[in-house]
Write an enzyme that holds these catalytic residues in place. Structure first.
Site, PDB file in Angstrom:
ATOM      1  N   SER A 171       0.861  -1.183   0.000  1.00  0.00           N
ATOM      2  CA  SER A 171       0.000   0.000   0.000  1.00  0.00           C
ATOM      3  C   SER A 171       0.895   1.231   0.000  1.00  0.00           C
ATOM      4  O   SER A 171       2.053   1.161   0.438  1.00  0.00           O
ATOM      5  CB  SER A 171      -0.881   0.010   1.252  1.00  0.00           C
ATOM      6  OG  SER A 171      -1.488   1.270   1.463  1.00  0.00           O
ATOM      7  N   TYR A 188      -1.573  -1.200  10.374  1.00  0.00           N
ATOM      8  CA  TYR A 188      -1.646  -1.346   8.922  1.00  0.00           C
ATOM      9  C   TYR A 188      -0.355  -0.901   8.258  1.00  0.00           C
ATOM     10  O   TYR A 188       0.227  -1.623   7.431  1.00  0.00           O
ATOM     11  CB  TYR A 188      -2.834  -0.542   8.389  1.00  0.00           C
ATOM     12  CG  TYR A 188      -3.104  -0.735   6.924  1.00  0.00           C
ATOM     13  CD1 TYR A 188      -3.694  -1.905   6.459  1.00  0.00           C
ATOM     14  CD2 TYR A 188      -2.794   0.257   5.996  1.00  0.00           C
ATOM     15  CE1 TYR A 188      -3.957  -2.086   5.105  1.00  0.00           C
ATOM     16  CE2 TYR A 188      -3.058   0.089   4.650  1.00  0.00           C
ATOM     17  CZ  TYR A 188      -3.642  -1.092   4.211  1.00  0.00           C
ATOM     18  OH  TYR A 188      -3.896  -1.269   2.871  1.00  0.00           O
TER      19      TYR A 188
END
Length: 253
Positions: free
Chosen positions: A145, A158
């Site tokens: 990401s 995350y």
């Protein structure tokens, strides 16, 4: 040149492949000729995903597995070869995001995010890479990401997991490069998926993301087809250890 991107005779495993970016990538691989095994937790969603892939002429199968559980990841690694044989292309896509300020991060939430986002890709890579190495051809694609490079508040687990993926890519690419096996990462920016809709239902919060994309919009899942097929096919024979950012220009700022 189109033959370089074809995947006829290849088998792919896509984790988190029942919806969102995972299903879009599974469809892209199937459209290029690959036989695709999709994995996720929900059998109903998996059945619908496979029916969708088959309706477009793709060869597809599904395996239900909870990737937060190590034993389930190991079972997936064993069973994923049953539908079509050895896996040539591994797409480690499954991921979860629990938004919490640092002082509120719970140990079980932290462990679950890292289990799905980082531990499962390592376990599957460890299990499937040896056969790729013996065949002297393989593609391992990790979905990280932009929050593996940059971040924002309350993305502690995350961002940690997605940054860890980049280290895993670099190390494993060096080990497997002499055997014709490439290992790369795709780093998506904001894309329209069920997960992002759930995380950002408020129009004001969505606008915060949109305003930071130079292209002025969120990505469409099918816009990952090009980057994915480049890294999954012979077109990407000389690309390994790379992190390919697909973010509409977000991280260029």
């Amino acid at each position: 040149m189109n033959h370089l991107f074809r995947l006829d005779g290849k088998t792919a495993l896509v984790t988190g492949g029942s919806k969102g970016l995972g299903l879009a990538m599974a469809a892209g691989l199937a459209g290029a000729g690959a036989r695709v095994v999709v994995s996720a937790r929900d059998p109903g969603e998996l059945q619908a995903a496979v029916a969708s892939l088959q309706s477009r002429g793709g060869a597809a199968a599904w395996i239900s597995a909870d990737l937060s559980q190590r034993s389930e990841v190991e079972r997936l690694a064993r069973e994923c070869t049953e539908p079509f044989g050895d896996v040539d292309i591994l797409v480690n896509n499954a991921g979860i995001n629990i938004v919490q300020p640092i002082e509120a991060v719970r140990d079980d939430d932290w462990d679950r995010v890292l289990a799905v986002n980082l531990h499962a890709p390592m376990i599957l890579t460890r299990a499937l890479a040896p056969a790729m190495r013996r065949r002297r051809w393989g593609r391992i694609i990790m979905i990280s990401s932009i929050f593996g490079l940059v971040s924002r508040a309350e993305r502690n687990a995350y961002s940690a997991s997605k940054s860890g993926i980049l280290g895993l890519v670099r190390a494993s690419s060096l080990e497997l490069a002499p055997f014709g096996v490439t290992v790369n990462a795709i780093l998506p920016g904001p894309f329209e998926t069920p997960m992002t809709a759930e995380l950002h239902p408020d129009p004001e919060r969505r606008r915060w993301f949109t305003d930071r994309v130079p292209m002025g919009r969120w990505g469409r899942p099918e816009e990952l087809d090009g980057p994915l097929l480049l890294l999954a096919s012979d077109a990407g024979n000389y690309i390994t250890g790379a992190s390919l950012v697909v973010d509409g220009g977000w991280t260029a700022q």
